[in-house]
Write a protein that holds these residues in place. Structure first.
Motif, PDB file in Angstrom:
ATOM      1  N   THR A   1      14.067   5.837  12.603  1.00  0.00           N
ATOM      2  CA  THR A   1      13.389   4.878  13.472  1.00  0.00           C
ATOM      3  C   THR A   1      11.892   4.832  13.186  1.00  0.00           C
ATOM      4  O   THR A   1      11.301   3.748  13.120  1.00  0.00           O
ATOM      5  N   ALA A   2      11.293   5.992  13.005  1.00  0.00           N
ATOM      6  CA  ALA A   2       9.854   6.035  12.703  1.00  0.00           C
ATOM      7  C   ALA A   2       9.566   5.324  11.385  1.00  0.00           C
ATOM      8  O   ALA A   2       8.600   4.562  11.284  1.00  0.00           O
ATOM      9  N   GLY A   3      10.379   5.554  10.377  1.00  0.00           N
ATOM     10  CA  GLY A   3      10.193   4.884   9.094  1.00  0.00           C
ATOM     11  C   GLY A   3      10.379   3.386   9.195  1.00  0.00           C
ATOM     12  O   GLY A   3       9.617   2.613   8.620  1.00  0.00           O
ATOM     13  N   ALA A   4      11.403   2.954   9.936  1.00  0.00           N
ATOM     14  CA  ALA A   4      11.672   1.520  10.081  1.00  0.00           C
ATOM     15  C   ALA A   4      10.549   0.832  10.840  1.00  0.00           C
ATOM     16  O   ALA A   4      10.097  -0.249  10.441  1.00  0.00           O
TER      17      ALA A   4
ATOM     18  N   GLY B   1       0.800  -1.215   0.000  1.00  0.00           N
ATOM     19  CA  GLY B   1       0.000   0.000   0.000  1.00  0.00           C
ATOM     20  C   GLY B   1       0.837   1.271   0.000  1.00  0.00           C
ATOM     21  O   GLY B   1       2.070   1.248   0.043  1.00  0.00           O
ATOM     22  N   VAL B   2       0.139   2.382  -0.040  1.00  0.00           N
ATOM     23  CA  VAL B   2       0.789   3.687  -0.146  1.00  0.00           C
ATOM     24  C   VAL B   2       1.583   4.028   1.111  1.00  0.00           C
ATOM     25  O   VAL B   2       2.628   4.673   1.041  1.00  0.00           O
ATOM     26  N   MET B   3       1.121   3.583   2.268  1.00  0.00           N
ATOM     27  CA  MET B   3       1.834   3.895   3.513  1.00  0.00           C
ATOM     28  C   MET B   3       3.232   3.293   3.532  1.00  0.00           C
ATOM     29  O   MET B   3       4.124   3.822   4.190  1.00  0.00           O
ATOM     30  N   SER B   4       3.456   2.209   2.811  1.00  0.00           N
ATOM     31  CA  SER B   4       4.793   1.615   2.786  1.00  0.00           C
ATOM     32  C   SER B   4       5.773   2.514   2.053  1.00  0.00           C
ATOM     33  O   SER B   4       6.949   2.584   2.426  1.00  0.00           O
ATOM     34  N   THR B   5       5.327   3.218   1.021  1.00  0.00           N
ATOM     35  CA  THR B   5       6.231   4.138   0.336  1.00  0.00           C
ATOM     36  C   THR B   5       6.546   5.329   1.244  1.00  0.00           C
ATOM     37  O   THR B   5       7.666   5.832   1.239  1.00  0.00           O
ATOM     38  N   PHE B   6       5.570   5.758   2.031  1.00  0.00           N
ATOM     39  CA  PHE B   6       5.817   6.829   2.995  1.00  0.00           C
ATOM     40  C   PHE B   6       6.821   6.376   4.062  1.00  0.00           C
ATOM     41  O   PHE B   6       7.736   7.116   4.421  1.00  0.00           O
ATOM     42  N   ALA B   7       6.669   5.153   4.530  1.00  0.00           N
ATOM     43  CA  ALA B   7       7.587   4.614   5.533  1.00  0.00           C
ATOM     44  C   ALA B   7       8.992   4.473   4.966  1.00  0.00           C
ATOM     45  O   ALA B   7       9.981   4.797   5.637  1.00  0.00           O
ATOM     46  N   ALA B   8       9.101   4.006   3.742  1.00  0.00           N
ATOM     47  CA  ALA B   8      10.416   3.869   3.110  1.00  0.00           C
ATOM     48  C   ALA B   8      11.055   5.239   2.895  1.00  0.00           C
ATOM     49  O   ALA B   8      12.270   5.404   3.067  1.00  0.00           O
ATOM     50  N   SER B   9      10.253   6.223   2.551  1.00  0.00           N
ATOM     51  CA  SER B   9      10.774   7.580   2.381  1.00  0.00           C
ATOM     52  C   SER B   9      11.279   8.146   3.709  1.00  0.00           C
ATOM     53  O   SER B   9      12.317   8.800   3.757  1.00  0.00           O
TER      54      SER B   9
ATOM     55  N   LEU C   1      12.391   6.360   6.210  1.00  0.00           N
ATOM     56  CA  LEU C   1      13.587   5.607   6.548  1.00  0.00           C
ATOM     57  C   LEU C   1      14.803   6.113   5.773  1.00  0.00           C
ATOM     58  O   LEU C   1      15.841   6.404   6.365  1.00  0.00           O
ATOM     59  N   VAL C   2      14.669   6.235   4.480  1.00  0.00           N
ATOM     60  CA  VAL C   2      15.795   6.690   3.651  1.00  0.00           C
ATOM     61  C   VAL C   2      16.144   8.142   3.956  1.00  0.00           C
ATOM     62  O   VAL C   2      17.317   8.501   4.059  1.00  0.00           O
ATOM     63  N   GLY C   3      15.132   8.977   4.121  1.00  0.00           N
ATOM     64  CA  GLY C   3      15.390  10.382   4.455  1.00  0.00           C
ATOM     65  C   GLY C   3      16.084  10.532   5.794  1.00  0.00           C
ATOM     66  O   GLY C   3      16.987  11.356   5.952  1.00  0.00           O
ATOM     67  N   GLY C   4      15.683   9.734   6.763  1.00  0.00           N
ATOM     68  CA  GLY C   4      16.326   9.777   8.072  1.00  0.00           C
ATOM     69  C   GLY C   4      17.754   9.288   8.029  1.00  0.00           C
ATOM     70  O   GLY C   4      18.635   9.831   8.693  1.00  0.00           O
ATOM     71  N   LEU C   5      18.012   8.253   7.226  1.00  0.00           N
ATOM     72  CA  LEU C   5      19.378   7.752   7.106  1.00  0.00           C
ATOM     73  C   LEU C   5      20.286   8.749   6.403  1.00  0.00           C
ATOM     74  O   LEU C   5      21.434   8.946   6.796  1.00  0.00           O
ATOM     75  N   LYS C   6      19.775   9.391   5.362  1.00  0.00           N
ATOM     76  CA  LYS C   6      20.587  10.356   4.618  1.00  0.00           C
ATOM     77  C   LYS C   6      20.854  11.626   5.425  1.00  0.00           C
ATOM     78  O   LYS C   6      21.927  12.199   5.330  1.00  0.00           O
TER      79      LYS C   6
END
Length: 55
Positions: A40-43, A17-25, A27-32
């Protein structure tokens, strides 16, 4: 590299679903950016979405 990211994003959106792309964003944004809270919130959100579909 952008093609791989696009394919992963489309797979996540199709499978979880769409929420998974938000979560991945998140996660990647937090790592970068180096933000531990954002990563942590994304993961956690991504894990909840993936594990929730398995139950």
């Amino acid at each position: 590299m952008p093609f791989v990211i696009f394919v992963v994003e489309r797979y996540l959106e199709w499978k979880f679903g769409v929420m998974s792309t938000f979560a991945a964003s998140l996660l990647v944004g937090g790592l970068k950016s180096g933000s531990e809270q954002c990563a942590t919130a994304g993961a956690v959100l991504l894990v909840v979405l993936v594990v929730g579909t398995a139950l």
